[in-house]
Design an enzyme around this catalytic site. Structure first.
Site, short mmCIF file in Angstrom:
data_model
loop_
_atom_site.label_atom_id
_atom_site.label_comp_id
_atom_site.label_asym_id
_atom_site.label_seq_id
_atom_site.Cartn_x
_atom_site.Cartn_y
_atom_site.Cartn_z
N ASN A 13 0.88 -1.18 0.00
CA ASN A 13 0.00 0.00 0.00
C ASN A 13 0.91 1.22 0.00
O ASN A 13 1.50 1.56 1.01
CB ASN A 13 -0.89 -0.01 1.25
CG ASN A 13 -1.68 1.28 1.39
OD1 ASN A 13 -1.83 2.04 0.44
ND2 ASN A 13 -2.19 1.54 2.60
N LYS A 15 0.10 4.29 -0.35
CA LYS A 15 -0.51 5.52 0.20
C LYS A 15 -0.23 6.68 -0.78
O LYS A 15 -0.27 6.47 -1.98
CB LYS A 15 0.03 5.80 1.60
CG LYS A 15 0.03 4.56 2.48
CD LYS A 15 0.29 4.85 3.91
CE LYS A 15 0.41 3.54 4.67
NZ LYS A 15 0.23 3.69 6.09
N HIS A 99 -9.45 1.46 4.71
CA HIS A 99 -8.17 1.60 5.42
C HIS A 99 -8.37 2.58 6.58
O HIS A 99 -9.13 3.55 6.47
CB HIS A 99 -7.09 2.12 4.46
CG HIS A 99 -5.72 2.06 5.03
ND1 HIS A 99 -5.25 2.99 5.93
CD2 HIS A 99 -4.71 1.16 4.86
CE1 HIS A 99 -4.02 2.66 6.28
NE2 HIS A 99 -3.67 1.56 5.65
N GLU A 101 -6.71 4.95 7.65
CA GLU A 101 -6.45 6.37 7.31
C GLU A 101 -7.65 6.97 6.60
O GLU A 101 -7.97 8.15 6.79
CB GLU A 101 -5.17 6.48 6.46
CG GLU A 101 -3.93 6.23 7.31
CD GLU A 101 -2.75 5.65 6.55
OE1 GLU A 101 -2.72 5.74 5.30
OE2 GLU A 101 -1.84 5.10 7.21
N GLU A 171 -5.69 -4.93 10.48
CA GLU A 171 -4.66 -3.91 10.66
C GLU A 171 -4.89 -3.15 11.96
O GLU A 171 -5.67 -2.18 11.99
CB GLU A 171 -4.73 -2.90 9.51
CG GLU A 171 -4.43 -3.50 8.15
CD GLU A 171 -3.69 -2.50 7.27
OE1 GLU A 171 -2.57 -2.80 6.87
OE2 GLU A 171 -4.23 -1.42 7.02
N GLY A 177 2.35 2.15 10.54
CA GLY A 177 3.30 3.25 10.37
C GLY A 177 4.01 3.65 11.66
O GLY A 177 4.65 4.69 11.73
N SER A 217 3.23 -2.40 10.19
CA SER A 217 4.69 -2.46 10.33
C SER A 217 5.27 -3.85 10.03
O SER A 217 6.24 -4.26 10.65
CB SER A 217 5.11 -1.98 11.73
OG SER A 217 4.68 -0.65 11.93
C1 PEP Z 1 -0.74 0.10 5.84
O1 PEP Z 1 -0.65 1.18 5.30
O2 PEP Z 1 -1.73 -0.59 5.62
C2 PEP Z 1 0.34 -0.36 6.70
C3 PEP Z 1 0.22 -1.52 7.28
O3 PEP Z 1 1.42 0.48 6.84
P1 PEP Z 1 2.82 0.10 7.53
O4 PEP Z 1 3.25 -1.22 6.97
O5 PEP Z 1 3.74 1.21 7.15
O6 PEP Z 1 2.58 0.01 9.01
#
Ligand code: PEP
Length: 257
Positions: A13, A15, A99, A101, A171, A177, A217
């Site tokens: 992803n 973003k 998501h 965000e 998630e 992040g 992460s």
């Molecule tokens: C995400 O954007 O779905 C995500 C898991 O980001 P990250 O791997 O950077 O934590």
């Protein structure tokens, strides 16, 4: 992972990252590195302005392209939005829906997530539906209740025969992040609970065939341990998908026989 019953999917992803020229440079770097993974599907979800180029750049490869969101209507007065049909027509296969965000910054709710899941499926896309708890919710001990509610709301009205196109991504918001990863046990516990919800809704056959990813992460170091869990069928990866060598290491962790 349990490849006997379901696909393992490693999805990046991006973003709001990478310009068109950076997308081209990434494709040039990634393609020779990944070859043709046999045991997992690889997806890159990129900003909408670069989707068409990404589809072209990865055409002869095993990388499928995904969008990061879509609208739930097929057309109309929704300035700035993109519909599922538009994505399908340019060769996009997956779309991330809900998501955290998008839920946090763009007022996406369980209700709009459900409408988007229907729109994606009707257009012939594979939705990657994100669910996950905040740190406060985890500390209050309501993670399982919340996740169960989010999954049920997202899938409301989705018939069993469409479930083979649905991917769920667990998630935890506190792990996205932040560099904090859920332990392999925490990730598996929630992914297993999601499968139990799907089992109640659709029965055992559907439940065991649905891909449930972990995201938060995930990186080259922790991927192997997370993916070794029986109910973790891949990853949704933000930061570590932006560098081809890191992303390849995660793919390799998923692609072991
Ligand atoms: C995400 O954007 O779905 C995500 C898991 O980001 P990250 O791997 O950077 O934590």
């Amino acid at each position: 992972m349990n490849r006997r019953y379901r696909k393992t999917i490693i999805a990046g992803n991006w973003k709001m990252n990478k310009t068109l020229s950076e997308t081209k440079a990434f494709a040039d770097e990634l393609k020779p590195l990944i070859g043709k993974p046999k045991w997992c599907e690889v997806v890159l979800c990129v900003p909408s302005v670069n989707l068409q180029a990404a589809v072209r750049l990865f055409k002869e490869s095993r990388v499928a392209i995904g969008a990061e969101t879509c609208h739930y209507e097929s057309n109309g007065a929704f300035t700035g939005e993109v519909s599922a049909e538009m994505l399908k027509e340019i060769g996009v296969k997956y779309v991330i829906i809900g998501h955290s965000e998008r839920r946090q910054y763009y007022n996406e709710t369980d209700f709009t997530v459900n409408k988007k899941v229907h729109a994606a499926l009707e257009a012939g896309l594979y939705p990657i539906v994100c669910v996950g708890e905040s740190l406060e919710q985890r500390e209050l001990g309501v993670t399982m209740d919340l996740i169960s509610y989010q999954v049920k709301a997202a899938l409301a009205g989705v018939p069993a025969d469409k479930m083979r196109h649905v991917v769920i991504a667990y998630e935890p918001i506190w792990a996205i992040g932040t560099g904090k990863t859920a332990t392999a046990e925490q990730a598996n516990e929630v992914c297993e609970a999601i499968r139990a919800v799907i089992r109640k809704l659709y029965g055992a056959r559907v439940a065991r065939s649905v891909t449930i990813q972990y995201g938060g992460s995930m990186n080259a170091k922790n991927a192997q341990e997370l993916l070794a869990q029986p109910d973790v069928d891949g990853g949704l990866i933000g930061g570590a998908s932006l560098k081809a060598p890191d992303f390849v290491q995660i793919i390799n962790a998923a692609n072991q026989e």
